[in-house]
Design an enzyme around this catalytic site. Structure first.
Site, PDB file in Angstrom:
ATOM      1  N   ALA A 181      32.139  40.728  89.352  1.00  0.00           N
ATOM      2  CA  ALA A 181      31.441  41.002  90.616  1.00  0.00           C
ATOM      3  C   ALA A 181      32.388  41.540  91.696  1.00  0.00           C
ATOM      4  O   ALA A 181      32.056  41.570  92.861  1.00  0.00           O
ATOM      5  CB  ALA A 181      30.745  39.726  91.112  1.00  0.00           C
ATOM      6  N   ASP A 210      45.319  42.897  92.059  1.00  0.00           N
ATOM      7  CA  ASP A 210      44.540  41.661  91.842  1.00  0.00           C
ATOM      8  C   ASP A 210      45.411  40.543  91.286  1.00  0.00           C
ATOM      9  O   ASP A 210      45.373  39.402  91.754  1.00  0.00           O
ATOM     10  CB  ASP A 210      43.378  41.921  90.874  1.00  0.00           C
ATOM     11  N   LYS A 212      40.219  37.398  94.576  1.00  0.00           N
ATOM     12  CA  LYS A 212      40.669  38.148  95.762  1.00  0.00           C
ATOM     13  C   LYS A 212      39.527  38.962  96.358  1.00  0.00           C
ATOM     14  O   LYS A 212      38.509  39.215  95.696  1.00  0.00           O
ATOM     15  CB  LYS A 212      41.825  39.094  95.411  1.00  0.00           C
ATOM     16  N   GLY A 272      37.789  39.836  91.377  1.00  0.00           N
ATOM     17  CA  GLY A 272      39.035  39.670  90.635  1.00  0.00           C
ATOM     18  C   GLY A 272      39.051  38.520  89.644  1.00  0.00           C
ATOM     19  O   GLY A 272      40.116  37.939  89.409  1.00  0.00           O
ATOM     20  N   SER A 273      37.898  38.231  89.016  1.00  0.00           N
ATOM     21  CA  SER A 273      37.922  37.141  88.021  1.00  0.00           C
ATOM     22  C   SER A 273      38.830  37.492  86.844  1.00  0.00           C
ATOM     23  O   SER A 273      39.452  36.617  86.243  1.00  0.00           O
ATOM     24  CB  SER A 273      36.505  36.834  87.520  1.00  0.00           C
TER      25      SER A 273
END
Ligand SMILES: Nc1ncnc2c1ncn2[C@@H]1O[C@H](COP(=O)(O)OP(=O)(O)O)[C@@H](O)[C@H]1O
Ligand SMILES: C[C@@](O)(CCOP(=O)(O)O)CC(=O)O
Ligand SMILES: [Mg+2]
Length: 422
Positions: free
Chosen positions: A140, A202, A14, A143-144
């Site tokens: 980073a 997220d 996201k 939203g991983s």
């Protein structure tokens, strides 16, 4: 669902447009960069195999080595119930199983995996192989963590029989039924394992896709999600500074400020809520004129300034902001938790492509990378693999893929037929 068949689940990252670290309101949209999880039979049914090559982590647990007995009185395996907080007894028991995870990023990911596993699957579920590949940069701001949590929650929920395999095609409108709410709720528990006190925005976007205005409520009341179906098509540049950071550290620092300077911090967070609502009012207009876009850019500038005040910027993010200001390309704010990671620039009307090109060239001198991604795409997705597919596409082959394009061409949600959505 039998455990000798293979399938893939996927979920998007996201971008937060307004309101990261916010007390109440935030706006975010799904990006086209996604995480993919291949679930395939394990060569030994005793083995639960985790393969997370994006963070260089591979681990195998014997089914019988998990603390089933000790946790059984704290969880309901027939009808799993999410809780406001992670269950401390379960967390403690799992920590013993995770004692060889020395790096924080490994511990966080494996903890999320196991917490969801023991809640959603049973001791007698045959071990399987869980192979994750992401086209998102990890840590980073895109939203991983939520994206992998949604993949794990949806895969375990399918195998555990808590949700049905998704059935909607890409042209159907999402129905927001019980299954997607179940996945959303459990992925929120996964997010909690990774960064402590997430807002839930997220995982909501990673599950349901699209774009949302998210309203965080008191912990016992469910958050309010307002879909933004007419999300305006804005010209945004997404830049990754590649400066590593962990969301949990930044969230922890903001909460420290809230304790040390309660009134001051509260005022900053309130201002952020107001500007997010102003941004929302602009973004839901049927069409945006130049004045509206100029106001959105101004709100970007204010939002970034407030995030600086919360101590979550970083010199490299300021570099991105200054470069876009100097070249008069647009207004830039950090996105996600900050401290490094990504920034988004809302580009001025009529900026020459050549100017953007020269900006990107400048970025590469600093080691920054820009992404092409579209906003507002699909949420959690499911792809059944036939016997034949499973031969052609097994975990070894999945692990060999290197570039984003290779992953997307081999399995991508927008490139391969057969994907279904909840
Ligand atoms: N593809 C992945 N494989 C393994 N772990 C992942 C993956 N994506 C995310 N994670 C977990 O989530 C953490 C990053 O989450 P976070 O700090 O919230 O940053 P972000 O969500 O902005 O990428 C990683 O350190 C790791 O523990
Ligand atoms: C800082 C925050 O607003 C967003 C964190 O996003 P990310 O993990 O940096 O992608 C926290 C949250 O909303 O859960
Ligand atoms: Mg995260």
């Amino acid at each position: 669902m039998t455990t000798d068949s293979s399938f893939v689940v996927s979920s998007p990252g996201k971008v937060i447009i307004f309101g990261e670290h916010s007390a109440v309101y935030a706006i975010a949209a799904a990006v086209s960069l996604r995480t993919y999880l291949l679930v395939s039979p394990s060569s030994d049914a005793e083995d639960i195999v985790l393969e997370f090559p994006d963070i260089n982590l591979t681990h195998t647990w014997k089914r019988s080595s998990l603390p089933w007995e000790a946790i059984s009185k704290f969880i309901n395996q027939d009808q799993p119930q999410t809780t406001e907080e992670l269950i401390p007894e379960v967390v403690n028991e799992l920590a013993n199983t995770l004692s060889d995870m020395k790096q924080a990023i490994h511990f966080a990911a494996a903890n999320s995996f196991l917490y969801l596993y023991v809640n959603l699957l049973k001791r007698d579920t045959p071990g399987m192989r869980f192979t994750v590949r992401s086209t998102l940069p990890i840590g980073a701001g895109l939203g991983s963590s939520a994206s992998i949590s949604v993949c794990l929650a949806s895969a375990f929920s399918i195998v555990g029989g808590h949700v049905s395999a998704a059935t909607l095609t890409k042209d159907d409108l999402s129905t927001e039924g019980e299954d997607s709410e179940f996945i959303d709720a459990w992925s929120f528990m996964g997010e909690k394992c990774i960064h402590g006190n997430p807002s839930g925005i997220d995982n909501a976007v990673a599950t349901h896709g699209g774009a949302v205005m998210f309203q965080r409520t008191q912990s016992s009341i469910p958050s309010i999600r307002t879909n933004m179906r007419n999300f305006p098509s804005l010209k945004l540049l997404l830049t990754n500074t590649k400066q590593p950071r962990r969301t949990s550290d930044l969230v922890g620092n903001v909460s420290r400020l809230s304790t040390e300077y309660p009134k001051t911090t509260e005022s900053i967070l309130n201002a952020m809520d107001h500007l997010t609502r102003e941004g929302y009012q602009l973004m839901i207009r049927p069409s945006l004129d130049e004045k509206d876009k100029a106001r959105l850019r101004e709100l970007f500038e204010i939002n970034h300034g407030l995030l600086v005040a919360l101590g979550v910027s970083h010199p490299v993010l300021e570099k991105v902001r200054i470069l876009t200001d100097e070249l008069n390309i647009g207004k830039t704010k950090l996105t996600g938790a900050g401290g490094g990671g990504c920034a988004i620039t809302l580009v001025n009307d009529n900026v020459e492509e050549s100017l953007i090109k020269s900006l990107i060239e400048k970025y590469s001198e600093y080691g920054f990378e820009t992404y092409e991604t579209s906003l507002g795409g699909k949420g959690a997705a499911y792809l059944a693999l036939t016997q034949q597919d499973s031969v052609e596409f097994n975990s070894e082959k999945f692990l060999e893929l290197t570039e984003r394009e290779e992953i997307e061409n081999a399995i991508g949600v927008s490139c391969k037929d057969g994907w279904r959505f909840w």
